[in-house]
Design a protein around this motif. Structure first.
Motif, PDB file in Angstrom:
ATOM      1  N   SER A 115     -24.740 -74.665 -17.906  1.00 34.88           N
ATOM      2  CA  SER A 115     -23.468 -74.736 -18.038  1.00 34.88           C
ATOM      3  C   SER A 115     -22.434 -73.185 -19.005  1.00 34.88           C
ATOM      4  N   ILE A 116     -23.662 -73.034 -19.748  1.00 38.87           N
ATOM      5  CA  ILE A 116     -23.082 -71.631 -21.084  1.00 38.87           C
ATOM      6  C   ILE A 116     -23.485 -70.053 -19.625  1.00 38.87           C
ATOM      7  N   TRP A 117     -24.708 -71.026 -18.791  1.00 42.86           N
ATOM      8  CA  TRP A 117     -25.059 -69.184 -17.935  1.00 42.86           C
ATOM      9  C   TRP A 117     -24.240 -69.314 -17.282  1.00 42.86           C
ATOM     10  N   ARG A 118     -24.379 -70.735 -16.746  1.00 45.41           N
ATOM     11  CA  ARG A 118     -22.910 -70.429 -15.557  1.00 45.41           C
ATOM     12  C   ARG A 118     -21.574 -69.799 -16.034  1.00 45.41           C
ATOM     13  N   CYS A 119     -21.248 -70.195 -17.015  1.00 46.57           N
ATOM     14  CA  CYS A 119     -19.809 -69.024 -18.148  1.00 46.57           C
ATOM     15  C   CYS A 119     -20.292 -67.740 -17.794  1.00 46.57           C
ATOM     16  N   VAL A 120     -21.767 -67.477 -18.485  1.00 48.20           N
ATOM     17  CA  VAL A 120     -21.841 -66.233 -18.400  1.00 48.20           C
ATOM     18  C   VAL A 120     -21.395 -65.805 -17.486  1.00 48.20           C
ATOM     19  N   ASP A 121     -22.114 -66.026 -15.633  1.00 52.23           N
ATOM     20  CA  ASP A 121     -21.917 -65.013 -14.469  1.00 52.23           C
ATOM     21  C   ASP A 121     -20.100 -65.125 -14.162  1.00 52.23           C
ATOM     22  N   ARG A 122     -19.563 -65.607 -15.326  1.00 52.04           N
ATOM     23  CA  ARG A 122     -18.006 -65.152 -14.774  1.00 52.04           C
ATOM     24  C   ARG A 122     -17.730 -64.283 -15.999  1.00 52.04           C
ATOM     25  N   LEU A 123     -18.447 -64.096 -16.422  1.00 50.33           N
ATOM     26  CA  LEU A 123     -17.739 -62.659 -17.407  1.00 50.33           C
ATOM     27  C   LEU A 123     -17.754 -61.795 -16.442  1.00 50.33           C
ATOM     28  N   ARG A 124     -16.464 -60.116 -17.321  1.00 54.34           N
ATOM     29  CA  ARG A 124     -16.664 -59.127 -16.377  1.00 54.34           C
ATOM     30  C   ARG A 124     -18.189 -58.555 -17.037  1.00 54.34           C
ATOM     31  N   PRO A 125     -18.168 -57.494 -16.127  1.00 53.04           N
ATOM     32  CA  PRO A 125     -20.190 -56.984 -15.862  1.00 53.04           C
ATOM     33  C   PRO A 125     -20.492 -56.046 -16.975  1.00 53.04           C
ATOM     34  N   VAL A 152     -22.992 -48.941 -30.948  1.00 50.18           N
ATOM     35  CA  VAL A 152     -22.829 -49.848 -31.706  1.00 50.18           C
ATOM     36  C   VAL A 152     -21.390 -50.030 -31.939  1.00 50.18           C
ATOM     37  N   GLY A 153     -20.713 -50.213 -32.069  1.00 48.50           N
ATOM     38  CA  GLY A 153     -18.778 -50.625 -32.048  1.00 48.50           C
ATOM     39  C   GLY A 153     -18.432 -51.243 -30.990  1.00 48.50           C
ATOM     40  N   ASN A 154     -18.719 -50.692 -30.226  1.00 43.06           N
ATOM     41  CA  ASN A 154     -17.888 -51.381 -28.049  1.00 43.06           C
ATOM     42  C   ASN A 154     -18.801 -52.520 -28.135  1.00 43.06           C
ATOM     43  N   VAL A 155     -20.379 -52.335 -28.755  1.00 43.12           N
ATOM     44  CA  VAL A 155     -21.357 -53.250 -28.572  1.00 43.12           C
ATOM     45  C   VAL A 155     -20.572 -54.687 -28.915  1.00 43.12           C
ATOM     46  N   GLY A 156     -20.363 -54.086 -30.054  1.00 42.43           N
ATOM     47  CA  GLY A 156     -19.871 -55.163 -31.259  1.00 42.43           C
ATOM     48  C   GLY A 156     -18.656 -56.047 -30.520  1.00 42.43           C
ATOM     49  N   PHE A 157     -17.511 -55.633 -30.010  1.00 45.51           N
ATOM     50  CA  PHE A 157     -16.354 -55.364 -29.319  1.00 45.51           C
ATOM     51  C   PHE A 157     -16.334 -56.369 -28.508  1.00 45.51           C
ATOM     52  N   ILE A 158     -17.316 -55.886 -27.768  1.00 37.06           N
ATOM     53  CA  ILE A 158     -17.540 -56.571 -26.323  1.00 37.06           C
ATOM     54  C   ILE A 158     -18.128 -57.911 -26.245  1.00 37.06           C
ATOM     55  N   MET A 159     -19.293 -57.839 -27.286  1.00 32.54           N
ATOM     56  CA  MET A 159     -19.606 -59.067 -27.648  1.00 32.54           C
ATOM     57  C   MET A 159     -19.056 -59.698 -28.096  1.00 32.54           C
ATOM     58  N   HIS A 160     -17.638 -59.703 -29.277  1.00 35.67           N
ATOM     59  CA  HIS A 160     -17.144 -60.443 -30.204  1.00 35.67           C
ATOM     60  C   HIS A 160     -16.249 -60.949 -28.655  1.00 35.67           C
ATOM     61  N   HIS A 161     -15.336 -60.268 -27.722  1.00 37.62           N
ATOM     62  CA  HIS A 161     -14.095 -60.802 -26.847  1.00 37.62           C
ATOM     63  C   HIS A 161     -15.617 -61.668 -25.809  1.00 37.62           C
ATOM     64  N   ALA A 162     -16.471 -61.288 -25.209  1.00 41.06           N
ATOM     65  CA  ALA A 162     -17.894 -62.170 -25.165  1.00 41.06           C
ATOM     66  C   ALA A 162     -17.697 -63.664 -25.174  1.00 41.06           C
ATOM     67  N   ILE A 163     -18.182 -63.481 -26.707  1.00 37.04           N
ATOM     68  CA  ILE A 163     -17.955 -64.486 -26.968  1.00 37.04           C
ATOM     69  C   ILE A 163     -16.813 -65.805 -26.888  1.00 37.04           C
ATOM     70  N   LYS A 164     -16.339 -65.411 -27.237  1.00 35.71           N
ATOM     71  CA  LYS A 164     -14.784 -65.938 -27.529  1.00 35.71           C
ATOM     72  C   LYS A 164     -14.797 -66.325 -25.768  1.00 35.71           C
ATOM     73  N   LYS A 165     -14.374 -65.504 -25.024  1.00 35.06           N
ATOM     74  CA  LYS A 165     -14.369 -66.406 -23.931  1.00 35.06           C
ATOM     75  C   LYS A 165     -15.071 -67.180 -22.807  1.00 35.06           C
ATOM     76  N   LEU A 166     -16.589 -66.850 -23.261  1.00 37.05           N
ATOM     77  CA  LEU A 166     -17.740 -67.794 -23.389  1.00 37.05           C
ATOM     78  C   LEU A 166     -17.136 -69.532 -24.110  1.00 37.05           C
ATOM     79  N   ARG A 167     -16.459 -69.108 -25.241  1.00 29.22           N
ATOM     80  CA  ARG A 167     -16.068 -70.637 -25.593  1.00 29.22           C
ATOM     81  C   ARG A 167     -14.718 -71.605 -24.873  1.00 29.22           C
ATOM     82  N   GLU A 168     -13.990 -70.177 -24.221  1.00 25.99           N
ATOM     83  CA  GLU A 168     -13.030 -70.816 -23.547  1.00 25.99           C
ATOM     84  C   GLU A 168     -13.251 -71.419 -22.184  1.00 25.99           C
ATOM     85  N   LEU A 169     -13.725 -70.596 -21.369  1.00 26.24           N
ATOM     86  CA  LEU A 169     -15.233 -71.074 -20.546  1.00 26.24           C
ATOM     87  C   LEU A 169     -15.487 -71.976 -21.118  1.00 26.24           C
ATOM     88  N   LEU A 170     -16.013 -72.691 -21.235  1.00 26.42           N
ATOM     89  CA  LEU A 170     -17.029 -73.915 -21.578  1.00 26.42           C
ATOM     90  C   LEU A 170     -16.309 -74.575 -22.270  1.00 26.42           C
TER      91      LEU A 170
END
Length: 183
Positions: A115-125, A152-170
């Motif tokens: 389920s988590i990886w199906r949600c990852v597939d739905r994230l922005r590229p 590195v800051g951008n990576v952290g920002f993108i990761m933060h929003h990706a994790i937040k979006k994953l929680r929401e989708l899951l």
């Protein structure tokens, strides 16, 4: 340094790259190429040839990051040549998995993982790529920054929003599953 010493050192680096990174590079590159493992192997071979031809001093300390970056850039070249550059069209998460789950793990854990990886597939590229580099290929933020060309800051920002979006989708998916089970 003599030319033969540089060649010996280059050979050692290529062997180290093969031993430590070949399977994860093929999996990563295959994901970028829409699951085409044969083209991914060709890209990785190109990267290893480029490694052999590169001054070992330039890559010794950041070999993993250097290899992922070269494979990423070469995969994009292949996609451009094939007129199908679309990082968002990565259907084959299974190809990017370089390990199997322990058979003793419960079916519930396996379903959650899927389920988590199906949600990852739905994230922005860009989110999908950063998450996969971090969690499938065990890259540090510094390595991800080097591979993607982001800070590195951008990576952290993108990761933060990706994790937040994953929680929401899951959460949404689990709520839907629960409501469908009780109908």
């Amino acid at each position: 340094m003599s030319a033969s010493h540089v060649q010996d050192e280059a050979s050692v680096l290529v062997r180290r790259a093969l031993d430590q990174h070949e399977s994860t590079l093929i999996a990563y590159t295959s994901g970028l190429l829409g699951g085409d493992t044969e083209k991914a192997r060709d890209v990785v071979q190109d990267a290893l040839l480029k490694l052999y031809l590169t001054d070992p001093e330039r890559v010794r300390e950041n070999l993993k990051s250097w290899l992922f970056t070269v494979c990423r850039n070469r995969a994009f070249d292949v996609l451009r040549k094939d007129h199908r550059l679309d990082i968002g069209n990565e259907e084959v998460i299974g190809a990017a998995q370089d390990h199997e789950l322990d058979p003793a793990q419960s079916a519930g854990q396996q379903e959650l993982y899927e389920s988590i990886w199906r949600c990852v597939d739905r994230l922005r590229p860009n989110q999908r790529e950063v998450v996969r580099l971090k969690f499938l290929h065990d890259c540090s933020y510094q390595e991800i920054a080097g591979i993607t060309g982001l800070s590195v800051g951008n990576v952290g920002f993108i990761m933060h929003h990706a994790i937040k979006k994953l929680r929401e989708l899951l959460s949404r998916d689990m709520a839907e599953e629960t409501s469908h089970t009780h109908l």
